[in-house]
Design a protein around this motif. Structure first.
Motif, PDB file in Angstrom:
ATOM      1  N   UNK A 135      20.390  33.259   6.634  1.00  0.00           N
ATOM      2  CA  UNK A 135      21.694  33.535   6.043  1.00  0.00           C
ATOM      3  C   UNK A 135      21.590  34.662   5.026  1.00  0.00           C
ATOM      4  N   UNK A 136      22.738  35.267   4.696  1.00  0.00           N
ATOM      5  CA  UNK A 136      22.774  36.378   3.740  1.00  0.00           C
ATOM      6  C   UNK A 136      23.008  35.809   2.337  1.00  0.00           C
ATOM      7  N   UNK A 137      22.164  36.205   1.389  1.00  0.00           N
ATOM      8  CA  UNK A 137      22.236  35.769   0.011  1.00  0.00           C
ATOM      9  C   UNK A 137      22.509  36.972  -0.882  1.00  0.00           C
ATOM     10  N   UNK A 138      23.428  36.802  -1.852  1.00  0.00           N
ATOM     11  CA  UNK A 138      23.737  37.870  -2.798  1.00  0.00           C
ATOM     12  C   UNK A 138      22.725  37.825  -3.932  1.00  0.00           C
ATOM     13  N   UNK A 139      22.739  38.907  -4.750  1.00  0.00           N
ATOM     14  CA  UNK A 139      21.837  38.988  -5.894  1.00  0.00           C
ATOM     15  C   UNK A 139      22.108  37.808  -6.826  1.00  0.00           C
TER      16      UNK A 139
END
Length: 1674
Positions: free
Chosen positions: A501-505
């Motif tokens: 999955x894509x994780x933000x900063x």
């Protein structure tokens, strides 16, 4: 110089003047010379120079063009002025001159001259930086200096700038290159480069087994540009053949203004190495068919999918694909094929279809796209309940509008009841387009059982730290999925995030929860922290510096402030290639600083130090002006001066001049220029004048040219005549003329110079001369030539003496020589010899006589197909072997056949060891030949151990720890004899509780062995116990039934004693069970009455979803603009195994739909909440008029058809498309119709079924460009009587026709006019109605009675040899002589079409009329050999690797060969095969030159590269010969080591793995005298990208080795002794101790103390032999 348009204009003016004026004009205009040649440069001296002959025109009639040299003449080194003079009938003259320069070094040849370049100005800039690859020049003999007014990366202003490169060699000869750089203003130009919308990824393909190349295809890259127009170039086409290795493929897209973009990918072809692997890969994932929609107004779209994956038992898989994920697909169905290959070439396929549906353009037809949609979820309701809360990650979608709204059937965290529930998320954009995300939540009711034990995670990831790519704020994060176990053996999971999955900063918690069937749960929590990753940066990277070299030097020093780098992970100390303060040579040096952070990202700072040589050379002793006087009677003088000298701080590349001292100059003034240039282009000039003044002398007119005649038949002389020359002189009295020969004199064979001398009254003398060459073309004659001679020599003799009578020779002149390669008597060796007699007269004419002498020797018998040495194994079970071979045959010279005997016959029995077999052949002359071979019988048959005991198990009563075990020892037999049969334990023996391995080993004298192993187990008696007992079994109901079949693996029972327990069960595996839970019980009772009972639970779950049938296909409908339409379809039906099913949908057949795309979904749900859905697309399109395409241009212009008043005009048939029907197309005119001259309008109309139309008109222009045809322009010849000066002439005026039908003809004279003696041209002009013209001239020829006249006597003819021949067939127009009394008789010494040899031959024509008056026409035929030799098999460029710069490599190639039409060709080269080459690139040059000095070159490069890193293997090989000799202790190991290293390096480069071979080093050579073997150990290096296994390298070494194993140095390799890497020891097969490699496929374990066995696995009992004595305990 006048151009063609000037010529045409001049001719029209001439015709007009003739029409307006009378014929009798006064001519005051001199002739005009056209196409005067440019200065001519020729290499080598002497040599011929060729140019296009100029032409002359005069308004007054005929014009004579003469010159001092003709094209094809020979010129010596230096400069020669060539002058052409045109003289008209009035004596008016015009001259044209140019210079022929001959240099021994040749003219520099300019290569790589750029084409014109267009660049765009950046916004706000006033100049643009423009780059190109500089041109270069080569000269075969001397250096070349290059200078230019601009260099790459210079700044250019707006507009056109001419860039000029000049190349001058040391002889002053030069070449140049010019091109234009155009800079366009940013406002008016296009600076936006095209952009590739699709570029293939790198491609890996496999060559078919046994081949080294294959065809590779890909989807063609596509690009877009704001101009709408793109052109492409490419290095390879799809489907091209690629050889093994990596090949870059480059596509370049250009827009109309020259902006470009590149698409680069690599095609790697791997060679399939044959291995025994017939198992194909298996695809673990292959996408299902995909349906996508083309965006509004388009017919294609990008389609993405998850890349298929496959597995294979080899562990290595490569893929080919017809399309990449993300490729552009057009409307329709397209198959996509992925193919997986293993290294053995086995393959598997994954095939799916991509269907693209075209959406009728509406304001916004692009649906949103879900970027994340959850998978189906399974959860368990807590014990005693029928529902639970279920959470998931919220789906997300994107849309081109940037605005999305959502609807959902359930919220994350909602309560779900037992069964399957569909969850539907729908995303809408502002235009109402939608996308769906559908997944199922299944809740399972936990049947109350006694289970309070929660699952336990066996693996839970630790916290993860990841870095977002540079310039982004998020990234995909992957982890290994957590795993949990439970005593129920059934675990389900929920998760907050999926791996990938894509994780933000920032920091994000990730939670996994594991549930067992009773609802017990366990958690796995970890944190994903995403940090922004930036490259190290520097704020003080130095600027590039441009410096001048220090005065008098070629270097200078440079300093700078070193840059610093910062990074979010801390400051980093950079590395650099050069430190400040270093000394820099001339040229550009790149300084680089590199900083690498902890994540491997690099920061880079580069700048240049440019050192220029700005110091000009110095010229000393520049001469002053010089003056010289031409000698009396000459027009030139020799001028001498002292040449200046030059010096420079670097090296003077050239001091060149346009003239060298001494030089001969014609009368006049010449500028002499010396230029000194250094390698940097700095130059200085020295200029002075040379003046030659003139004197007047008598001048010969019509001086005879050289004459060549043949000697009279049978004579050595010839009578020669010529026309006496006259003399012009400006003063009286006339000069006195004398000569040494008169016309009609007799001349001998050879060259005689005839000299004329003219002396004026002032004592000025002019002499001129010509040569009379009398040729002797008559060959001598040889008589009494001997016949062929055959002689025999006795056996053992090698030569004999042969005698013959020599021939005689005669000639019309005198015989200079009669020579032979052998004189009688002569001694000849055995063989055939040609005896040749050649006679030559003084003129070189020859005659030849030859015959053959053959010497035959009787030969000793010779064995043919003699057997080689043989090594054979003993026959099975025997100490001997039966050996057969093919009996050799014998060749001999004379009958009877020789007698052949031998000491052994094929099929004899041979004992162990070596036996010599000898054959003897004796012929009838007593000559004996013997030969022998060796048969070596070896014993490779292993002994056989029989009656090896089986494993033994002994039980002991409780409380005991050991037992005595007895067995019958095995016995052994062998075909030879048994040396030993040993064991690690003897019977009987006491063993402790546990297991021991007993090993027997039998070994024969040849070292062959056999072993026998069995295990003794001593164990204590135990009650029976179930092993691998089943856990809880969950199963779905059988399709369509309320029951399910459950299978399990039957448990086994461990027990003590010899009798297996009795096992009974309540159910059998494979029984049918009702939905719900059933307990299955197993009971085991052993022979001692001990009982064990165990059970497990079987649970049948109804998870069968209903079945939907007849799901509608996509439905299309039409509606008027801004309206709706009622759409109907047949609704699907559903069935279920439970018998009850409910069907719901979001739309019903008959609903109204607006224009757009709609998704209609049907869902079928049974009583157990199992469900299935069916979705189809419903498109409502706006009804639009038809659209014409493929239309002709708006204006279509053509020329009239030949001879027609119009033209048949064609164009491509237009096509039309419509959304509802096939339109009908009509036209006012059909393509292919005849159109008249002029303009015609054409109309094309398309109409659809609804009456909507599209109309297009264009104009057809037919242009009459056909000139009239004028005929009847025949010359008219009339004769003037003696004393007449004019004659009246009559003729029929010419007529004309034209395709248009209208034409007028006018002329400037009429029949009956009077004409003077000579030729007068009458001009006629034909003009049609469209001003097309045709002209012709009628020549009125007035002749006076006189000598015959040759009307077309040719000038000199210059030809090249016919292709591939040493001569040429030369033809010319039939030479015609005319006379007023009739046709004269014409004879010649050569006819047109004769064959001429290389050189100059004079052709003479004689014409004699009936009165005996004659005329002569002579011309020279010069045949030159300008045909270059041909080099075949020129090697390609060669690239090899070496270990480091201290190494070199011997490089081999096939020597090219050369052929030439003259036969003899000399070939030379800079290198020969086998030479050693250093690191870097070396150029190998072959030059082939024939006897005419024509040459051709073959050029290729040899590059030795040092790879950045290598794969290194410890390797070894054994030698049994060094330098062809056996090995001894006296061998010099240092010398041998160097020779062996060189042999290995050279040989390995020639093998099939040579493309990845780098080198060998660190070789160690050890000699074993007792074995006569030298063992060589060394390190073998391969390139880092080498895919060759160590076994492949070993096989390649053996495959390419000669059968004897010997190198050219005499060193000989023991067969199969070449070993690379650890071999079988690579997998560490020894349980203990050290593994030692034994041959290719074996190993030996060296055991430590206390351990034994093949793999050192047996723990020896050191106390077994009681080593401690009676008073101690071991």
């Amino acid at each position: 110089m006048m151009q063609n348009n000037d010529i045409k204009l001049l001719f029209l003016i001439l015709v007009a003047s003739l029409l307006l004026k009378t014929v009798h004009l006064q001519d005051t205009t001199p002739p005009v010379i056209f196409n005067c040649p440019l200065n001519n440069f020729v290499s080598s001296s002497p040599n011929k120079a060729f140019w296009a002959e100029p032409t002359a025109f005069d308004n007054g009639g005929s014009v004579t063009l003469t010159s001092n040299r003709i094209s094809g003449s020979y010129f010596n080194e230096g400069q020669t002025q060539v002058i052409y003079i045109a003289t008209d009938e009035q004596g008016l003259q015009t001259d044209c001159s140019f210079t022929v320069s001959v240099s021994v070094t040749g003219i520099p040849v300019v290569s790589n001259c750029p084409s014109s370049i267009t660049a765009n100005l950046a916004t706000g800039a006033t100049t643009a930086t423009v780059s190109w690859f500089p041109p270069f020049a080569t000269d075969p003999d001397v250096p070349v200096v290059r200078s230019s007014n601009k260099e790459p990366n210079d700044e250019f202003p707006v507009g056109d700038t001419t860039v000029t490169y000049t190349f001058v060699d040391s002889t002053g000869l030069g070449g140049f290159c010019e091109f234009t750089v155009t800079v366009q203003d940013a406002v008016d130009s296009d600076s936006t480069a095209p952009s590739f919308t699709y570029c293939p990824n790198d491609i890996t393909a496999y060559a078919a087994e046994g081949t080294t190349s294959t065809s590779v295809s890909w989807t063609t890259p596509e690009a877009t540009d704001d101009s709408g127009t793109i052109s492409y170039t490419r290095t390879h086409e799809p489907g091209a053949i690629f050889t093994v290795g990596a090949t870059p493929v480059l596509y370049t897209a250009y827009d109309p203004t020259g902006n470009s973009a590149m698409c680069l990918f690599t095609v790697t072809v791997l060679e399939i190495i044959p291995i025994e692997d017939s198992t194909s890969p298996t695809f673990t994932y292959c996408p299902t068919d995909i349906t996508a929609y083309a965006p509004e107004g388009t017919t294609s779209t990008s389609v993405f999918w998850t890349t298929p994956e496959a597995t294979d038992d080899s562990g290595t898989i490569s893929y080919t694909r017809t399309h990449e994920s993300g490729a552009i697909f057009t409307a329709g169905a397209t198959p996509v094929l992925y193919t997986a290959y293993d290294p053995a070439g086995n393959s598997a396929m994954c095939l799916f279809t991509v269907t693209v549906i075209e959406i009728t353009p509406i304001e916004d037809s692009t649906s949103p796209t879900f970027t994340y949609c959850p998978n189906d979820i399974t959860a368990y309701a807590p014990e005693g309940t029928t529902s639970t809360s279920v959470s998931w990650t919220i789906p997300e979608a994107t849309d081109d509008s940037g605005t999305i709204s959502y609807t959902r059937t359930h919220e994350s965290g909602a309560i779900f009841t037992v069964g399957a529930t569909p969850v539907l998320y729908t995303a809408y954009d502002p235009a109402g387009n939608s996308a769906s995300c559908l997944f199922t939540v299944t809740v399972i009711e936990v049947t109350p059982i006694v289970d309070s034990t929660a699952p336990s995670f066996t693996y839970c990831p630790t916290d993860i730290t990841a870095y977002a790519p540079e310039g982004t704020t998020s990234t995909s994060v992957f982890w290994t999925t957590p795993e949990a176990i439970d005593d129920s053996n059934s675990v389900s999971y929920t998760r907050t995030h999926e791996s990938g999955a894509i994780f933000s900063v920032g920091a994000t918690p990730v939670l996994y929860t594991a549930y067992d069937p009773t609802g017990n749960s366990a958690s796995c929590l970890f944190t994903v922290t995403v940090l922004v990753n930036q490259r190290p940066v520097t704020s003080n990277c130095p600027s590039s510096q441009t410096l001048s070299a220090d005065t008098g030097l070629t270097t200078t020093t440079a300093t700078w402030t070193e840059p610093t780098f910062s990074d979010e992970l801390g400051n980093i100390v950079p590395t650099t290639n050069i430190q400040p303060g270093a000394t820099f040579p001339l040229g550009t040096t790149v300084i680089s600083y590199t900083a690498t952070d902890l994540t491997g990202l690099e920061g880079l700072c580069t700048f240049e130090i440019i050192v220029q040589d700005t110091e000009k050379p110095q010229i000393s002793n520049c001469p002053s002006d010089v003056t010289s006087m031409a000698a009396s009677g000459t027009t030139s003088a020799t001028v001498t001066w002292t040449a200046p000298t030059a010096t420079d701080n670097d090296a003077v590349a050239s001091l060149v001049s346009n003239y060298n001292s001494p030089s001969t100059f014609p009368i006049g003034v010449r500028n002499i220029v010396y230029v000194a240039s250094d390698p940097s282009g700095n130059f200085r000039q020295c200029i002075f004048k040379a003046t030659v003044t003139e004197t007047q002398l008598p001048v010969f007119v019509n001086f005879p040219t050289d004459q060549t005649v043949n000697a009279a038949t049978g004579q050595a002389t010839a009578v020669v005549t010529w026309a006496e020359p006259s003399v012009t002189y400006p003063f009286q009295p006339a000069p006195i003329v004398t000569s040494n020969y008169e016309p009609g004199d007799v001349f001998p064979i050879g060259i005689t110079t005839v000299t004329y001398r003219a002396e004026d009254s002032l004592g000025g003398v002019t002499t001129d001369e010509f040569n009379v060459r009398v040729l002797d073309t008559q060959n001598p004659e040889i008589t009494s030539c001997p016949n062929d001679i055959t002689s025999f020599v006795a056996s053992g003799s090698s030569s004999t003496t042969v005698t013959w009578t020599a021939p005689t020779a005669t000639d019309n002149d005198a015989i200079t020589s009669l020579v032979s390669n052998y004189d009688s008597p002569a001694t000849f060796a055995v063989g055939g010899f040609s005896v040749v007699y050649v006679t030559t007269d003084p003129s070189g004419n020859t005659a030849e006589c030859s015959f053959q002498v053959t010497i035959i020797e009787t030969q000793a018998p010779t064995f043919v197909n003699f057997p080689a040495d043989q090594v054979v194994n003993t026959s099975p079970g025997q100490p001997t072997a039966i050996v057969t071979w093919t009996v050799p045959s014998v060749t001999y010279t004379f009958e009877p056949a020789p007698i052949v005997t031998s000491n052994y016959e094929p099929g004899d029995v041979f004992t162990l060891g070596a036996t010599t077999v000898t054959y003897r052949a004796e012929d009838s002359f007593g000559v004996v030949t013997t030969d022998e071979f060796i048969i070596r019988v070896i014993d490779e048959e292993n002994p056989q151990i029989i009656n090896c005991p089986s494993d033994i198990t002994v039980y002991v009563a409780p409380g005991l720890t050991s037992a005595t075990v007895t067995w019958t020892p095995p016995t052994a037999t062998d075909n030879d004899m048994i040396v030993s049969l040993i064991s690690n334990y003897n019977t009987p023996r006491e063993f402790q509780i546990g297991s021991k391995e007993v090993v027997y080993v039998a070994t024969d004298p040849a070292g062959n062995f056999d072993d026998c192993t069995f295990v003794i187990i001593v164990t204590e008696r135990q009650p029976p116990a179930f092993v691998n007992f089943p856990s809880v079994r969950l199963a779905n109901n059988s399709p369509g039934l309320g029951t399910g079949i459950v299978t399990w693996t039957e448990p086994t029972v461990s027990y003590s004693g010899n009798t297996a327990p009795t096992v009974v069960t309540s159910h059998q595996s494979g029984d049918t069970f009702p939905i719900g839970e059933t307990t299955v019980t197993y009971t085991a009772v052993d022979s001692y009455g001990l009982v064990t009972e165990q059970d497990f639970t079987v649970r049948i779950i109804d998870n069968e979803a209903p079945t939907i049938e007849n799901c509608p296909s996509p439905v299309s409908a039409y509606a008027p603009a801004n309206s709706v339409n009622t759409v109907t379809w047949t609704a699907p039906t559903a069935t279920d195994n439970s018998g009850s099913v409910n069907v719901i949908s979001n739309n019903d057949s008959g609903d109204e739909f607006p224009i757009g795309v709609h998704l209609v979904t049907y869902i079928a749900i049974d009583d157990y909440n199992n469900q299935v859905s069916c979705t189809f697309v419903l498109s409502v399109r706006e009804d639009t008029p038809p659209l014409l395409s493929n239309l002709p241009p708006s204006t279509h212009s053509v020329l009239n058809d030949p001879g027609q008043p119009g033209a048949v005009v064609t164009w491509d048939q237009p096509t039309a498309t419509d959304d509802r029907s096939v339109p009908t197309i009509t036209a006012s005119h059909e393509a292919g119709a005849m159109f008249p001259i002029g303009s015609t309008m054409v109309s094309i109309t398309a109409i659809d079924s609804q009456g909507l139309t599209d109309v297009y008109t264009f104009q057809v222009n037919v242009i009459d460009s056909e000139d009239p045809t004028i005929s009847g322009c025949d010359d008219v010849t009339v004769t003037a009587d003696p004393g007449q000066t004019t004659v009246r002439a009559y003729w029929t005026p010419p007529t004309a026709t034209d395709n248009s039908g209208e034409v007028t003809v006018t002329g400037n004279a009429s029949p009956g006019d009077e004409f003077s003696i000579g030729t007068t041209s009458i001009g006629y002009l034909a003009v049609d109605g469209f001003n097309n013209q045709a002209m012709c001239a009628v020549n009125i020829i007035v002749r006076e009675l006189g000598y015959p006249v040759f009307s077309n006597c040719p000038s000199a003819i210059f030809v090249e040899t016919d292709p591939g021949e040493d001569e040429a067939i030369v033809s010319w127009d039939t030479i015609i002589a005319t006379d007023e009394l009739g046709g004269p008789t014409v004879t010649s010494n050569y006819d047109s079409g004769s064959t001429f040899s290389v050189g100059t031959t004079t052709v003479i024509y004689n014409a004699i009329d009936s009165d005996g008056l004659s005329a002569t026409c002579s011309f020279d035929v010069s045949v030159s050999d300008l045909e270059d030799p041909v080099i075949i098999n020129c090697p390609s460029d060669i690239s090899l690797h070496i270990v480091d710069s201290s190494k070199s490599a011997r490089v081999w190639w096939m020597i090219p060969v050369a052929t030439d039409n003259l036969g003899d060709v000399e070939i030379s080269s800079t290198n020969t095969p086998g030479d050693s080459f250093p690191e870097g690139e070396s150029i190998v040059l072959y030059v082939a030159q024939d006897s005419a000095r024509n040459s051709v070159t073959c050029l290729f490069s040899v590059r030795l590269l040092i790879p950045l890193s290598t794969l290194s293997y410890n390797s070894s090989v054994s030698l049994d010969r060094i330098g062809g000799n056996t090995i001894s202790s006296n061998s010099d190991e240092d010398v041998l080591q160097e020779e062996v290293t060189s042999d290995l390096d050279t040989y390995l480069r020639s093998t099939t793995i040579g493309d990845k071979f780098v080198g060998v080093d660190d070789s160690i050579l050890a000699i074993s005298n007792s074995l006569g073997i030298a063992a060589v150990e060394f390190t073998l290096h391969m390139t880092q990208d080498s895919s060759y296994s160590t076994a492949r390298i070993e096989d390649a070494f053996d495959d390419d080795l000669s059968s004897s194993g010997a190198f050219t140095s005499g060193n000989r390799v023991v067969q199969s002794s070449f070993l690379v890497g650890p071999g079988e020891c690579g997998d560490d097969p020894c349980d203990r101790g050290t593994c030692e490699r034994v041959g290719r496929n074996d190993f030996y374990c060296s055991c430590p103390s206390g351990w034994s066995g093949f793999r050192c696995s047996n723990d020896e009992n050191e106390c077994e032999e009681d080593p401690c004595g009676e008073l101690s305990m071991c």
